[in-house]
Design an enzyme around this catalytic site. Structure first.
Site, PDB file in Angstrom:
ATOM      1  N   ASP A 158      46.424  38.496  47.520  1.00 18.53           N
ATOM      2  CA  ASP A 158      45.196  37.717  47.393  1.00 18.53           C
ATOM      3  C   ASP A 158      45.311  36.402  48.158  1.00 18.53           C
ATOM      4  O   ASP A 158      46.377  35.790  48.210  1.00 18.53           O
ATOM      5  CB  ASP A 158      44.963  37.446  45.899  1.00 18.53           C
ATOM      6  CG  ASP A 158      43.671  36.717  45.641  1.00 18.53           C
ATOM      7  OD1 ASP A 158      42.608  37.314  45.886  1.00 18.53           O
ATOM      8  OD2 ASP A 158      43.716  35.560  45.193  1.00 18.53           O
ATOM      9  N   ASP A 183      41.836  49.442  30.445  1.00 26.15           N
ATOM     10  CA  ASP A 183      43.282  49.231  30.359  1.00 26.15           C
ATOM     11  C   ASP A 183      44.045  50.248  31.195  1.00 26.15           C
ATOM     12  O   ASP A 183      43.454  51.108  31.866  1.00 26.15           O
ATOM     13  CB  ASP A 183      43.746  49.272  28.899  1.00 26.15           C
ATOM     14  CG  ASP A 183      43.254  50.505  28.148  1.00 26.15           C
ATOM     15  OD1 ASP A 183      43.053  51.559  28.788  1.00 26.15           O
ATOM     16  OD2 ASP A 183      43.064  50.420  26.918  1.00 26.15           O
ATOM     17  N   GLU A 223      44.771  39.536  52.201  1.00 26.15           N
ATOM     18  CA  GLU A 223      43.371  39.126  52.274  1.00 26.15           C
ATOM     19  C   GLU A 223      43.289  37.936  53.229  1.00 26.15           C
ATOM     20  O   GLU A 223      43.678  36.825  52.883  1.00 26.15           O
ATOM     21  CB  GLU A 223      42.847  38.743  50.898  1.00 26.15           C
ATOM     22  CG  GLU A 223      41.376  38.347  50.931  1.00 26.15           C
ATOM     23  CD  GLU A 223      40.885  37.727  49.638  1.00 26.15           C
ATOM     24  OE1 GLU A 223      39.690  37.869  49.334  1.00 26.15           O
ATOM     25  OE2 GLU A 223      41.697  37.090  48.925  1.00 26.15           O
TER      26      GLU A 223
END
Length: 631
Positions: free
Chosen positions: A343, A178, A372
């Site tokens: 992404d 976390d 990306e």
């Protein structure tokens, strides 16, 4: 009629029938009883933004039946209704509005007496927010997967509102890492010489299985409660900034998860891309710039879904695009972010993603965004960098400042096992990669790496041969671009992608109570782990102060006998790198490099701290490197 799952259903009535009258009465009663706002996005905004028009999404049952007004003399510039009556998009002009609270009033078209209100806030921006400094080639980026890094708060391991629960025994399950775990280990990350952290996504992902990677997001304005809260994320950025570190968010423009709250009740059919039946992208992004490509191939590439659980967002739809632009800017302001990694950047509609990118960099001129762009050639990757001359041929500009250097990654995944160094083997692979640097508009703004969360682990590929690790890290630390280190490599972590993604995304040892091996501290690491760690830390802490490496020029020489020699230099310093990829010790005659050695006499190796005479010959051990600061 009512709206559900993107379908309009009509209730048939006979004209004048009692049934019709009763049903209509109940319909209007339901509006009165259920009129409410369930979602407002963005939940608040900021005064003084360069683009003054703010589009606010209001969601609630039959909310489009209402007329909207706003207090404080604020101008409504547009009200957009769609075929779904549960949404209304209200745009306002914030140009002359100071940080303040104001009120939207909703009045029912069918019942003038029925109204309700919603208070909205414009908040004050941080000082110099628009001019925030982002990451660049003076930084080293540490990539970590929050669920697999460290569990700092056991109380949030599972959450009642989230389907998948904690199960560390399941390799692909939720393991409990976390935000608190990251905060508690910032000093460890900084000790490696890292100045920037890129975490894989932290927004809520309510998929029932394999949600640990969080790329199938279900709420993009909310941190997944198993990672913590929105406030925890803000605190992470603040704690990093105290240590002069930068936080990079992993942003996904191409898709959401099937459990995203809007997928239960789409704002409009055009919010996502559709086919008659499920159609997956063909992954052939080359069709975007291919002058011979068919239109159907292009459509499937851009509009096809990544997988069946990741609906493809339609960036051709102005409402969707504006929503994503504002969401990204909201996170920058709210969490005080220092950059984005995007992404699957070139899976989205090319024009739409370019507008998204430009909108952000117009608002924050110094903000770096790395995409990306997983392509197989330098020309294909260079096409996607801002101001590319290649893309200009087709009148295209992505406005994307940085791309990930996947061709260099491909070379480093093979080169250190190629011992003979013949025509196209060994060190020649690295040399050839850099000969194409001319294609990039901004070669120094490239993210370079030998692995990440989607690839085989480097130490798996090279069977934990630390000599080859040292060669690869030296390359990352001394060539152009922004080096990225994947968590755990610095202690020798390995993982086989052929066994599934979970094997390359294992838990960092010491991140959980009871771990026998605590690699976060020297005393808890094995001797082998310390060998990896000590080299990595010394190398990248050295790099932090070397402007010649950050922004200097490069001259390299055609490899001979599988030995690669290159120089990084500016007007103040010159660094000579020798990399012997053969299995034998080699002696290098330095006369060949006179144009860079010039009048320098000696070079001190950064790692061993030994001094070498550079005026004649240098002997270098097999599978090893020398990083010489010339004097």
């Amino acid at each position: 009629m009512y709206y559900t799952m993107n379908k309009i259903i009509y209730l048939p009535f006979q004209n004048g029938s009692f049934l019709k009258k009763i049903t209509l009465f109940l319909f209007f009663m339901s509006v009165t009883l259920h009129a409410q706002i369930d979602k407002v996005e963005p939940p608040f905004w900021y005064a003084g933004m360069q683009n003054p028009e703010l589009q606010i999404l209001f969601y609630g049952k039959d909310i489009s039946q209402y007329q909207v007004t706003v207090s404080n003399g604020i101008k409504i510039t547009n009200v957009k209704r769609t075929e779904n009556p549960n949404y209304i998009f209200v745009s306002i002009d914030t140009k002359k509005v100071a940080a303040s609270d104001f009120v939207f009033t909703f009045k029912n078209n069918n019942n003038n007496k029925e109204t309700f209100t919603h208070k909205y806030s414009l908040k004050k921006r941080r000082e110099n927010s628009a001019q925030r400094k982002s990451f660049d080639s003076s930084d080293m980026m540490y990539l970590l997967m929050p669920d697999r890094f460290a569990n700092g708060n056991r109380n949030n391991d599972s959450e009642n509102s989230i389907k998948e629960k904690y199960n560390r025994e399941l390799p692909g399950g939720r393991h409990g890492g976390d935000i608190e775990g990251i905060i508690k280990n910032l000093d460890y990350i900084a000790s490696l010489g890292a100045t920037t952290i890129w975490t894989t996504p932290l927004n809520e992902d309510n998929d029932a299985t394999y949600s640990y990677h969080t790329y199938g997001q279900s709420d993009v304005y909310k941190i997944d409660p198993r990672f913590g809260t929105n406030d925890d994320y803000v605190r992470l950025a603040a704690e990093m900034h105290k240590k002069d570190m930068k936080l990079v968010m992993d942003y996904v423009t191409n898709h959401w998860g099937i459990e995203h709250w809007m997928m239960k009740d789409l704002p409009t059919k055009e919010w996502i891309n559709h086919f008659d039946t499920f159609t997956q992208t063909n992954h052939k992004r080359t069709v975007i710039h291919d002058i011979n490509a068919s239109e159907i191939d292009k459509k499937i590439t851009i509009d096809g879904w990544f997988v069946s659980t990741m609906p493809d967002l339609n960036l051709k739809n102005p409402l969707t695009l504006k929503y994503l632009i504002q969401n990204a800017i909201w996170w920058i302001e709210y969490a005080d972010l220092d950059g984005f990694r995007v992404d699957t950047y070139n899976y989205s509609d090319p024009k739409g993603i370019a507008k998204w990118t430009k909108s952000i960099t117009d608002e924050y001129p110094n903000f770096n965004i790395v995409g990306e762009v997983w392509m197989q050639s330098q020309a294909q990757m260079a096409y996607w960098q801002k101001d590319s001359k290649i893309a200009e041929i087709q009148n295209y500009n992505s406005y994307l400042p940085s791309v990930m250097d996947f061709t260099l990654y491909e070379a480093t995944s093979k080169v250190f096992n190629e011992d003979d160094g013949s025509w196209d083997k060994g060190m020649v692979k690295l040399y050839d990669n850099f000969t194409n640097d001319f294609l990039y508009p901004n070669i120094n703004n490239m993210l370079i790496f030998v692995e990440n969360h989607d690839t085989n682990r480097f130490n798996q590929t090279y069977e934990n041969d630390i000599r080859k690790y040292k060669m690869a890290m030296t390359l990352m630390a001394t060539v152009r671009g922004i080096p990225q280190l994947y968590y755990g490599s610095e202690i020798g972590m390995a993982g086989d992608k052929n066994k599934g993604d979970a094997d390359i995304r294992k838990d960092f040892p010491g991140g959980w109570e009871g771990d026998k091996n605590n690699a976060f501290v020297k005393e808890g690491r094995t001797s082998g782990q310390n060998d990896y760690f000590n080299f990595t830390s010394k190398l990248f802490n050295w790099r932090k102060t070397k402007a010649a490496v950050h922004f200097g020029k490069m001259t390299h020489y055609i490899p001979e006998n599988n030995i690669y020699v290159y120089f990084r230099y500016n007007t103040n310093e010159t660094i000579m790198v020798l990399m012997n990829n053969s299995t034998e010790s080699k002696t290098v005659n330095t006369n060949r490099f006179k144009e860079n050695i010039k009048d320098f006499k000696t070079g001190k190796d950064v790692i061993s701290e030994l001094t070498f005479d550079v005026t004649n010959k240098i002997t270098i051990e097999p599978k090893s490197v020398l990083i010489l600061e010339l004097k």
